[in-house]
Design a protein around this motif. Structure first.
Motif, PDB file in Angstrom:
ATOM      1  N   ALA A  15     -58.398 -35.816  29.549  1.00 46.65           N
ATOM      2  CA  ALA A  15     -59.573 -34.771  29.560  1.00 46.65           C
ATOM      3  C   ALA A  15     -60.747 -35.654  29.461  1.00 46.65           C
ATOM      4  O   ALA A  15     -60.845 -36.798  28.907  1.00 46.65           O
ATOM      5  N   ASN A  16     -61.705 -35.171  30.494  1.00 45.60           N
ATOM      6  CA  ASN A  16     -63.031 -35.804  30.623  1.00 45.60           C
ATOM      7  C   ASN A  16     -63.940 -35.332  29.466  1.00 45.60           C
ATOM      8  O   ASN A  16     -63.760 -34.505  28.636  1.00 45.60           O
ATOM      9  N   LYS A  17     -65.032 -36.105  29.658  1.00 49.21           N
ATOM     10  CA  LYS A  17     -66.396 -35.632  28.674  1.00 49.21           C
ATOM     11  C   LYS A  17     -66.814 -34.382  29.096  1.00 49.21           C
ATOM     12  O   LYS A  17     -67.374 -33.417  27.950  1.00 49.21           O
ATOM     13  N   ALA A  18     -66.719 -33.775  30.094  1.00 51.13           N
ATOM     14  CA  ALA A  18     -67.279 -32.417  30.761  1.00 51.13           C
ATOM     15  C   ALA A  18     -66.463 -31.439  29.784  1.00 51.13           C
ATOM     16  O   ALA A  18     -66.800 -30.173  29.455  1.00 51.13           O
ATOM     17  N   PHE A  19     -65.016 -31.658  29.956  1.00 47.27           N
ATOM     18  CA  PHE A  19     -64.082 -31.003  29.295  1.00 47.27           C
ATOM     19  C   PHE A  19     -64.379 -30.656  27.876  1.00 47.27           C
ATOM     20  O   PHE A  19     -64.367 -29.479  27.383  1.00 47.27           O
ATOM     21  N   ALA A  20     -64.411 -31.761  27.338  1.00 49.28           N
ATOM     22  CA  ALA A  20     -64.722 -32.023  25.920  1.00 49.28           C
ATOM     23  C   ALA A  20     -66.156 -31.152  25.463  1.00 49.28           C
ATOM     24  O   ALA A  20     -66.100 -30.387  24.553  1.00 49.28           O
ATOM     25  N   LYS A  21     -66.880 -31.255  26.217  1.00 45.32           N
ATOM     26  CA  LYS A  21     -68.284 -30.580  25.907  1.00 45.32           C
ATOM     27  C   LYS A  21     -68.130 -29.099  26.296  1.00 45.32           C
ATOM     28  O   LYS A  21     -68.553 -28.409  25.400  1.00 45.32           O
ATOM     29  N   LEU A  22     -67.206 -28.669  27.397  1.00 48.59           N
ATOM     30  CA  LEU A  22     -66.924 -27.248  27.204  1.00 48.59           C
ATOM     31  C   LEU A  22     -66.509 -26.647  26.018  1.00 48.59           C
ATOM     32  O   LEU A  22     -66.468 -25.473  25.805  1.00 48.59           O
ATOM     33  N   HIS A  23     -65.806 -27.453  25.457  1.00 48.07           N
ATOM     34  CA  HIS A  23     -64.994 -26.909  24.178  1.00 48.07           C
ATOM     35  C   HIS A  23     -65.828 -27.428  22.855  1.00 48.07           C
ATOM     36  O   HIS A  23     -65.113 -27.448  21.867  1.00 48.07           O
ATOM     37  N   GLY A  24     -66.944 -27.634  22.897  1.00 46.89           N
ATOM     38  CA  GLY A  24     -67.952 -28.173  21.867  1.00 46.89           C
ATOM     39  C   GLY A  24     -67.686 -29.564  20.909  1.00 46.89           C
ATOM     40  O   GLY A  24     -67.958 -29.527  20.005  1.00 46.89           O
ATOM     41  N   LEU A  25     -67.047 -30.320  21.905  1.00 46.28           N
ATOM     42  CA  LEU A  25     -66.553 -31.583  21.416  1.00 46.28           C
ATOM     43  C   LEU A  25     -67.460 -32.820  21.941  1.00 46.28           C
ATOM     44  O   LEU A  25     -68.015 -32.776  23.301  1.00 46.28           O
ATOM     45  N   GLU A  26     -67.666 -34.047  21.207  1.00 46.58           N
ATOM     46  CA  GLU A  26     -68.422 -35.020  22.060  1.00 46.58           C
ATOM     47  C   GLU A  26     -67.602 -35.792  22.750  1.00 46.58           C
ATOM     48  O   GLU A  26     -68.095 -36.491  23.466  1.00 46.58           O
ATOM     49  N   SER A  27     -66.339 -35.815  22.385  1.00 44.54           N
ATOM     50  CA  SER A  27     -65.371 -36.893  23.025  1.00 44.54           C
ATOM     51  C   SER A  27     -63.924 -36.195  23.196  1.00 44.54           C
ATOM     52  O   SER A  27     -63.751 -35.164  22.436  1.00 44.54           O
ATOM     53  N   PRO A  28     -63.526 -36.569  24.479  1.00 45.32           N
ATOM     54  CA  PRO A  28     -61.977 -36.025  24.634  1.00 45.32           C
ATOM     55  C   PRO A  28     -61.045 -36.067  24.015  1.00 45.32           C
ATOM     56  O   PRO A  28     -59.851 -35.491  23.954  1.00 45.32           O
ATOM     57  N   GLU A  29     -61.194 -37.401  23.060  1.00 42.94           N
ATOM     58  CA  GLU A  29     -59.835 -37.825  22.210  1.00 42.94           C
ATOM     59  C   GLU A  29     -59.208 -36.756  21.600  1.00 42.94           C
ATOM     60  O   GLU A  29     -58.151 -36.635  21.334  1.00 42.94           O
ATOM     61  N   PRO A  30     -60.084 -35.737  20.836  1.00 44.61           N
ATOM     62  CA  PRO A  30     -59.539 -34.925  19.855  1.00 44.61           C
ATOM     63  C   PRO A  30     -58.763 -34.007  20.735  1.00 44.61           C
ATOM     64  O   PRO A  30     -57.771 -33.295  19.818  1.00 44.61           O
ATOM     65  N   LEU A  31     -58.723 -33.688  21.980  1.00 42.16           N
ATOM     66  CA  LEU A  31     -58.184 -32.727  22.925  1.00 42.16           C
ATOM     67  C   LEU A  31     -56.798 -33.088  22.940  1.00 42.16           C
ATOM     68  O   LEU A  31     -55.914 -32.319  23.107  1.00 42.16           O
ATOM     69  N   LEU A  32     -56.633 -34.616  23.173  1.00 44.55           N
ATOM     70  CA  LEU A  32     -55.155 -35.013  23.411  1.00 44.55           C
ATOM     71  C   LEU A  32     -54.125 -34.668  22.698  1.00 44.55           C
ATOM     72  O   LEU A  32     -54.311 -34.851  21.457  1.00 44.55           O
ATOM     73  N   GLY A  33     -53.077 -34.189  23.303  1.00 48.49           N
ATOM     74  CA  GLY A  33     -51.982 -33.981  22.498  1.00 48.49           C
ATOM     75  C   GLY A  33     -51.840 -32.496  22.113  1.00 48.49           C
ATOM     76  O   GLY A  33     -50.919 -31.755  21.536  1.00 48.49           O
ATOM     77  N   LYS A  34     -53.065 -31.789  22.288  1.00 43.03           N
ATOM     78  CA  LYS A  34     -53.258 -30.340  22.012  1.00 43.03           C
ATOM     79  C   LYS A  34     -53.093 -29.393  23.077  1.00 43.03           C
ATOM     80  O   LYS A  34     -52.786 -29.968  24.106  1.00 43.03           O
ATOM     81  N   SER A  35     -52.760 -28.113  22.926  1.00 42.43           N
ATOM     82  CA  SER A  35     -52.417 -27.393  23.712  1.00 42.43           C
ATOM     83  C   SER A  35     -53.476 -26.192  24.220  1.00 42.43           C
ATOM     84  O   SER A  35     -54.432 -26.093  23.131  1.00 42.43           O
ATOM     85  N   ALA A  36     -53.387 -25.414  25.120  1.00 36.34           N
ATOM     86  CA  ALA A  36     -54.309 -24.042  24.939  1.00 36.34           C
ATOM     87  C   ALA A  36     -54.146 -23.288  23.846  1.00 36.34           C
ATOM     88  O   ALA A  36     -55.088 -22.564  23.603  1.00 36.34           O
ATOM     89  N   PHE A  37     -53.090 -23.431  23.084  1.00 34.10           N
ATOM     90  CA  PHE A  37     -52.966 -22.450  22.099  1.00 34.10           C
ATOM     91  C   PHE A  37     -53.775 -22.901  20.962  1.00 34.10           C
ATOM     92  O   PHE A  37     -54.031 -22.126  19.917  1.00 34.10           O
ATOM     93  N   ASP A  38     -54.162 -24.341  20.673  1.00 36.08           N
ATOM     94  CA  ASP A  38     -54.985 -24.871  19.864  1.00 36.08           C
ATOM     95  C   ASP A  38     -56.522 -24.510  20.102  1.00 36.08           C
ATOM     96  O   ASP A  38     -57.312 -24.818  19.472  1.00 36.08           O
ATOM     97  N   LEU A  39     -56.739 -24.020  21.230  1.00 38.01           N
ATOM     98  CA  LEU A  39     -58.196 -24.073  21.852  1.00 38.01           C
ATOM     99  C   LEU A  39     -58.660 -22.532  22.072  1.00 38.01           C
ATOM    100  O   LEU A  39     -59.772 -22.192  22.080  1.00 38.01           O
ATOM    101  N   PHE A  40     -57.574 -21.784  22.261  1.00 39.47           N
ATOM    102  CA  PHE A  40     -58.074 -20.427  22.790  1.00 39.47           C
ATOM    103  C   PHE A  40     -57.242 -19.328  21.734  1.00 39.47           C
ATOM    104  O   PHE A  40     -56.443 -19.672  21.390  1.00 39.47           O
ATOM    105  N   PRO A  41     -57.880 -18.190  21.879  1.00 36.53           N
ATOM    106  CA  PRO A  41     -56.931 -17.107  21.220  1.00 36.53           C
ATOM    107  C   PRO A  41     -55.628 -16.980  22.067  1.00 36.53           C
ATOM    108  O   PRO A  41     -55.600 -17.282  23.109  1.00 36.53           O
ATOM    109  N   LYS A  42     -54.721 -16.508  21.164  1.00 42.68           N
ATOM    110  CA  LYS A  42     -53.364 -16.343  21.499  1.00 42.68           C
ATOM    111  C   LYS A  42     -53.083 -15.784  23.125  1.00 42.68           C
ATOM    112  O   LYS A  42     -52.496 -16.218  23.832  1.00 42.68           O
ATOM    113  N   GLU A  43     -53.943 -14.556  23.137  1.00 47.08           N
ATOM    114  CA  GLU A  43     -53.679 -14.015  24.523  1.00 47.08           C
ATOM    115  C   GLU A  43     -54.307 -14.578  25.687  1.00 47.08           C
ATOM    116  O   GLU A  43     -53.700 -14.946  26.933  1.00 47.08           O
ATOM    117  N   ARG A  44     -55.327 -15.331  25.566  1.00 46.80           N
ATOM    118  CA  ARG A  44     -55.805 -16.087  26.569  1.00 46.80           C
ATOM    119  C   ARG A  44     -55.092 -17.496  26.784  1.00 46.80           C
ATOM    120  O   ARG A  44     -54.825 -17.890  28.141  1.00 46.80           O
TER     121      ARG A  44
END
Length: 187
Positions: free
Chosen positions: A70-99
């Motif tokens: 993930a790049n910095k812009a993707f991290a920023k889109l999700h309210g994070l400073e860095s992309p590292e916390p996103l690595l290993g996670k899935s959409a289910f960790d970031l969005f409501p279940k239906e989305r």
């Protein structure tokens, strides 16, 4: 006795020559390996620099939907400073279940069909603002050309959507809006 000494001397000489040859060969291979590592490090740094400094958000997922990149812009889109916390996670960790289920289904379809996908979606950024995103996805393949995940690029098209909406408004409303903007700016 002389024969044995000559045989031992010839054998020793052969071992020394082979040892010298093999040492030189290993030095050349080691040098080539070091050069290859330096080239790969440069290319990795170049790619990371481009990925992190492009304004579009970029990501890659494995076949299970876990973020590999993930790049910095993707991290920023999700309210994070860095992309590292996103690595290993899935959409289910970031969005409501239906989305998350809808996004994961779209990812699986891209992998199944092995084709490029492009579509628009709305998203709420970390500040709570609705943004319009143009999402592009392609299959991620390994060295055997097997599909192992997806790569995606999200482009913010909110300003274009706003401009389209303004153009669809009746002409008198547009004139009124333009007049209000003009009165706001001192001349």
């Amino acid at each position: 006795m002389e024969y044995r000494a000559l045989t031992i001397s010839a054998g020793t000489f052969a071992v020394i020559c082979c040892g010298y040859y093999l040492t030189r060969k290993l030095e050349r291979l080691f040098s080539a390996h070091i050069q290859t590592e330096k080239k790969l490090a440069f290319e990795r740094n170049l790619l990371r620099t481009v990925v992190d400094n492009i304004p579009d958000s970029i990501f890659a997922k494995d076949s299970e939907g876990r973020y590999l990149l993930a790049n910095k812009a993707f991290a920023k889109l999700h309210g994070l400073e860095s992309p590292e916390p996103l690595l290993g996670k899935s959409a289910f960790d970031l969005f409501p279940k239906e989305r998350a289920a809808a996004l994961h289904a779209a990812d699986l379809e891209v992998m199944r069909a092995a084709k490029f996908f492009e579509g628009e979606r709305s998203a709420v950024n970390a500040e709570g603002n609705v943004r319009w995103i143009l999402m592009s996805k392609v299959p991620l393949t390994n060295q055997h050309n097997e599909i192992v995940g997806i790569v995606g690029v999200n482009r913010d098209i909110t300003q274009g959507k706003r401009s389209e909406a303004e153009l669809r408004q009746p002409k008198r409303l547009r004139k009124r809006r333009i007049a209000r903007r003009a009165s706001f700016w001192p001349t």
